[in-house]
Design a protein around this motif. Structure first.
Motif, PDB file in Angstrom:
ATOM      1  N   MET A 145      15.162   2.932  29.549  1.00 27.43           N
ATOM      2  CA  MET A 145      16.349   3.601  29.022  1.00 27.43           C
ATOM      3  C   MET A 145      17.567   3.324  29.892  1.00 27.43           C
ATOM      4  SD  MET A 145      16.970   7.661  28.357  1.00 27.43           S
ATOM      5  CE  MET A 145      15.651   7.694  27.138  1.00 27.43           C
ATOM      6  N   LEU A 146      17.392   3.429  31.212  1.00 28.09           N
ATOM      7  CA  LEU A 146      18.520   3.214  32.113  1.00 28.09           C
ATOM      8  C   LEU A 146      19.000   1.769  32.088  1.00 28.09           C
ATOM      9  CD1 LEU A 146      17.251   5.285  35.173  1.00 28.09           C
ATOM     10  CD2 LEU A 146      19.046   5.941  33.560  1.00 28.09           C
ATOM     11  N   SER A 147      18.109   0.854  31.707  1.00 28.82           N
ATOM     12  CA  SER A 147      18.464  -0.569  31.636  1.00 28.82           C
ATOM     13  C   SER A 147      19.020  -0.963  30.284  1.00 28.82           C
ATOM     14  CB  SER A 147      17.221  -1.423  31.928  1.00 28.82           C
ATOM     15  OG  SER A 147      16.659  -1.104  33.184  1.00 28.82           O
ATOM     16  N   ALA A 148      19.035  -0.050  29.324  1.00 31.13           N
ATOM     17  CA  ALA A 148      19.486  -0.376  27.963  1.00 31.13           C
ATOM     18  C   ALA A 148      20.963  -0.745  27.947  1.00 31.13           C
ATOM     19  CB  ALA A 148      19.231   0.812  27.045  1.00 31.13           C
ATOM     20  N   ALA A 149      21.324  -1.578  26.995  1.00 31.49           N
ATOM     21  CA  ALA A 149      22.702  -2.070  26.908  1.00 31.49           C
ATOM     22  C   ALA A 149      23.719  -0.948  26.752  1.00 31.49           C
ATOM     23  CB  ALA A 149      22.815  -3.044  25.734  1.00 31.49           C
ATOM     24  N   VAL A 150      23.330   0.134  26.070  1.00 32.77           N
ATOM     25  CA  VAL A 150      24.277   1.221  25.820  1.00 32.77           C
ATOM     26  C   VAL A 150      24.749   1.872  27.113  1.00 32.77           C
ATOM     27  CG1 VAL A 150      22.457   2.979  25.561  1.00 32.77           C
ATOM     28  CG2 VAL A 150      24.659   3.283  24.403  1.00 32.77           C
ATOM     29  N   TYR A 151      23.924   1.809  28.175  1.00 33.30           N
ATOM     30  CA  TYR A 151      24.309   2.448  29.436  1.00 33.30           C
ATOM     31  C   TYR A 151      24.944   1.477  30.436  1.00 33.30           C
ATOM     32  CZ  TYR A 151      21.936   6.774  28.156  1.00 33.30           C
ATOM     33  OH  TYR A 151      21.577   7.941  27.539  1.00 33.30           O
ATOM     34  N   GLN A 152      24.931   0.212  30.158  1.00 31.40           N
ATOM     35  CA  GLN A 152      25.436  -0.761  31.121  1.00 31.40           C
ATOM     36  C   GLN A 152      26.908  -0.555  31.503  1.00 31.40           C
ATOM     37  OE1 GLN A 152      24.443  -4.784  29.994  1.00 31.40           O
ATOM     38  NE2 GLN A 152      22.238  -4.400  30.087  1.00 31.40           N
ATOM     39  N   PRO A 153      27.767  -0.105  30.575  1.00 33.54           N
ATOM     40  CA  PRO A 153      29.158   0.148  30.993  1.00 33.54           C
ATOM     41  C   PRO A 153      29.316   1.394  31.858  1.00 33.54           C
ATOM     42  CG  PRO A 153      28.996  -0.243  28.614  1.00 33.54           C
ATOM     43  CD  PRO A 153      27.611   0.022  29.108  1.00 33.54           C
ATOM     44  N   TRP A 154      28.278   2.220  31.931  1.00 27.91           N
ATOM     45  CA  TRP A 154      28.421   3.522  32.562  1.00 27.91           C
ATOM     46  C   TRP A 154      27.660   3.661  33.873  1.00 27.91           C
ATOM     47  CZ3 TRP A 154      32.174   5.784  30.021  1.00 27.91           C
ATOM     48  CH2 TRP A 154      32.329   5.475  28.664  1.00 27.91           C
ATOM     49  N   ILE A 155      26.540   2.958  34.011  1.00 23.52           N
ATOM     50  CA  ILE A 155      25.729   3.146  35.211  1.00 23.52           C
ATOM     51  C   ILE A 155      25.413   1.820  35.894  1.00 23.52           C
ATOM     52  CG2 ILE A 155      24.662   5.214  34.204  1.00 23.52           C
ATOM     53  CD1 ILE A 155      22.086   3.650  33.890  1.00 23.52           C
ATOM     54  N   ASP A 156      25.223   1.915  37.191  1.00 17.95           N
ATOM     55  CA  ASP A 156      24.811   0.783  38.022  1.00 17.95           C
ATOM     56  C   ASP A 156      23.441   1.152  38.585  1.00 17.95           C
ATOM     57  OD1 ASP A 156      24.446  -1.245  39.828  1.00 17.95           O
ATOM     58  OD2 ASP A 156      26.104  -0.657  41.157  1.00 17.95           O
ATOM     59  N   LEU A 157      22.381   0.665  37.934  1.00 17.54           N
ATOM     60  CA  LEU A 157      21.021   1.030  38.317  1.00 17.54           C
ATOM     61  C   LEU A 157      20.619   0.275  39.575  1.00 17.54           C
ATOM     62  CD1 LEU A 157      18.445   2.587  37.700  1.00 17.54           C
ATOM     63  CD2 LEU A 157      17.760   0.731  36.148  1.00 17.54           C
ATOM     64  N   ARG A 158      20.292   1.022  40.611  1.00 19.17           N
ATOM     65  CA  ARG A 158      19.922   0.426  41.883  1.00 19.17           C
ATOM     66  C   ARG A 158      18.455   0.699  42.203  1.00 19.17           C
ATOM     67  NH1 ARG A 158      25.511   0.533  45.456  1.00 19.17           N
ATOM     68  NH2 ARG A 158      26.832  -0.212  43.735  1.00 19.17           N
ATOM     69  N   ALA A 159      18.053   0.494  43.438  1.00 21.00           N
ATOM     70  CA  ALA A 159      16.637   0.488  43.804  1.00 21.00           C
ATOM     71  C   ALA A 159      15.926   1.779  43.413  1.00 21.00           C
ATOM     72  CB  ALA A 159      16.495   0.257  45.308  1.00 21.00           C
ATOM     73  N   THR A 160      14.705   1.619  42.919  1.00 24.71           N
ATOM     74  CA  THR A 160      13.805   2.749  42.683  1.00 24.71           C
ATOM     75  C   THR A 160      12.961   2.949  43.932  1.00 24.71           C
ATOM     76  OG1 THR A 160      13.686   2.468  40.281  1.00 24.71           O
ATOM     77  CG2 THR A 160      11.813   3.540  41.353  1.00 24.71           C
ATOM     78  N   LEU A 161      12.970   4.182  44.447  1.00 20.89           N
ATOM     79  CA  LEU A 161      12.196   4.532  45.632  1.00 20.89           C
ATOM     80  C   LEU A 161      10.981   5.352  45.208  1.00 20.89           C
ATOM     81  CD1 LEU A 161      14.976   3.728  46.782  1.00 20.89           C
ATOM     82  CD2 LEU A 161      14.773   5.613  48.411  1.00 20.89           C
ATOM     83  N   CYS A 162       9.814   5.012  45.733  1.00 27.63           N
ATOM     84  CA  CYS A 162       8.600   5.757  45.422  1.00 27.63           C
ATOM     85  C   CYS A 162       8.031   6.342  46.709  1.00 27.63           C
ATOM     86  CB  CYS A 162       7.563   4.882  44.725  1.00 27.63           C
ATOM     87  SG  CYS A 162       6.060   5.795  44.260  1.00 27.63           S
ATOM     88  N   LEU A 163       7.872   7.665  46.741  1.00 25.35           N
ATOM     89  CA  LEU A 163       7.256   8.359  47.870  1.00 25.35           C
ATOM     90  C   LEU A 163       5.744   8.300  47.729  1.00 25.35           C
ATOM     91  CD1 LEU A 163       9.015   9.904  50.060  1.00 25.35           C
ATOM     92  CD2 LEU A 163      10.211   9.413  47.927  1.00 25.35           C
ATOM     93  N   LEU A 164       5.064   8.031  48.838  1.00 24.25           N
ATOM     94  CA  LEU A 164       3.606   7.953  48.859  1.00 24.25           C
ATOM     95  C   LEU A 164       3.073   8.700  50.066  1.00 24.25           C
ATOM     96  CD1 LEU A 164       0.777   6.745  48.127  1.00 24.25           C
ATOM     97  CD2 LEU A 164       1.437   4.737  49.472  1.00 24.25           C
ATOM     98  N   ASP A 165       2.146   9.606  49.837  1.00 20.24           N
ATOM     99  CA  ASP A 165       1.393  10.220  50.928  1.00 20.24           C
ATOM    100  C   ASP A 165       0.100   9.416  51.060  1.00 20.24           C
ATOM    101  OD1 ASP A 165      -0.148  11.689  52.669  1.00 20.24           O
ATOM    102  OD2 ASP A 165       0.161  13.616  51.667  1.00 20.24           O
TER     103      ASP A 165
END
Length: 322
Positions: A104-124
């Protein structure tokens, strides 16, 4: 344009603690927002993040990507339109899968509005020894989707946990950064790292959530102003309680109740005689924090893999009101 990061991780990995750390270091001139999703119906993280200075939007009850992503889309659109944040941090439930959110965040409709950067995953890393966790589809997919993996709670590891982490990283994600930390203390500069992990994620299996909220069955007196909410899905069950702003709990009794509850996960923010106590328990790890400023209400939520006698736990909890 709003910079956006996904902060993922399985139950108890330290996502909310990490968010609090990041928000504490927010540049004074920037407007940040947080879109947070919890498995249970009650919503605890909002109370924990209320004093962070960020605009907060909560999506309780399941995972934000369900129902064709409608809860996620509504919350995202509302934040982008009303808050116009410089940065948006998205925290999905620990029992959520990231594929639909990233799509969803990568969809074309959001490209003018958001700059999607790194996804961080926490792991125990201690969870790598728990077969039920390792075999959980969401656990695997969260790590598979991450650009950067944060091995958290280093202060709690044994040597076997360190070895398990090294073996897992070498076998599963050798090309992706692995950072070690405690208490979610990570450098905010990680948020500006680009997306580098563009592998195609598998479509998650169909799942559903069932919720039931309202006044609980075991109401002890006519003046008790509280309610209970239940939720289940993904092989887990949750039960949470909300109490009005005038309800105060016995401190020692409440902490013992939370410590001994026969469940995997306990999270709450409650009024006590001393002011406020926040409770965060994952398995045997038990962390409490006291503050003077009380929340507008008291709320606590429990999550477990197997059936639990919620009514018995409820009776004991209600007996701790002053």
């Amino acid at each position: 344009m709003t910079r956006v990061n996904l902060i993922t991780g399985f139950l108890g990995s330290g996502k909310t603690t990490t968010l609090r750390h990041l928000l504490a270091g927010k540049p004074a001139g920037e407007n940040w927002a947080v879109l947070v999703n919890e498995f249970g119906e009650i919503g605890i993280d909002g109370a924990l993040l209320a004093e962070s200075g960020a605009v907060l939007k909560e999506i309780p009850g399941g995972c934000m990507c369900c129902v064709n992503g409608l809860p996620m889309q509504v919350g995202l659109n509302m934040l982008l339109k009303q808050a116009k944040p410089d940065r948006l941090l998205i925290e999905p439930t620990g029992l959520g899968h990231p594929k639909q959110i990233l799509d969803m965040l990568s969809a074309a409709v959001y490209q003018p509005w958001i700059d999607l950067r790194a996804t961080l995953c926490l792991l125990d890393p201690r969870q790598l020894a728990d077969r039920r966790v390792v075999e959980n589809e969401n656990f695997r997919d969260q790590l598979a989707a991450a650009d950067i993996i944060i091995a958290n709670k280093q202060d709690r590891w044994e040597e076997a946990d360190q070895r398990a982490l090294q073996l897992w990283h070498q076998a599963t994600a050798p090309s992706r950064p692995l950072l070690l930390t405690s208490h979610g203390q990570i450098d905010a500069e990680l948020l500006d790292q680009p997306r580098t992990n563009l592998q195609t994620l598998p479509k998650p299996a169909h799942h559903s959530h069932q919720s039931q909220s309202g006044l609980a069955a075991l109401k002890l007196d006519d003046n008790a102003r509280w309610r209970r909410a239940l939720n289940q899905g993904q092989g887990y069950q949750a039960c949470g309680w909300i109490f009005d702003s005038e309800t105060v709990f016995d401190t020692i009794g409440l902490l013992e109740w939370a410590r001994l509850a026969p469940v995997t996960r306990v999270k709450g923010v409650l009024r006590i005689a001393e002011g406020l106590v926040s409770i965060n328990r994952q398995g045997a790890d038990f962390h409490i924090e006291t503050r003077q400023i009380p929340p507008p209400d008291s709320r606590i939520e429990l999550i477990h893999e197997d059936p639990v006698n919620w009514n018995l736990l409820q009776t004991n909890l209600l007996s701790l009101r002053l």
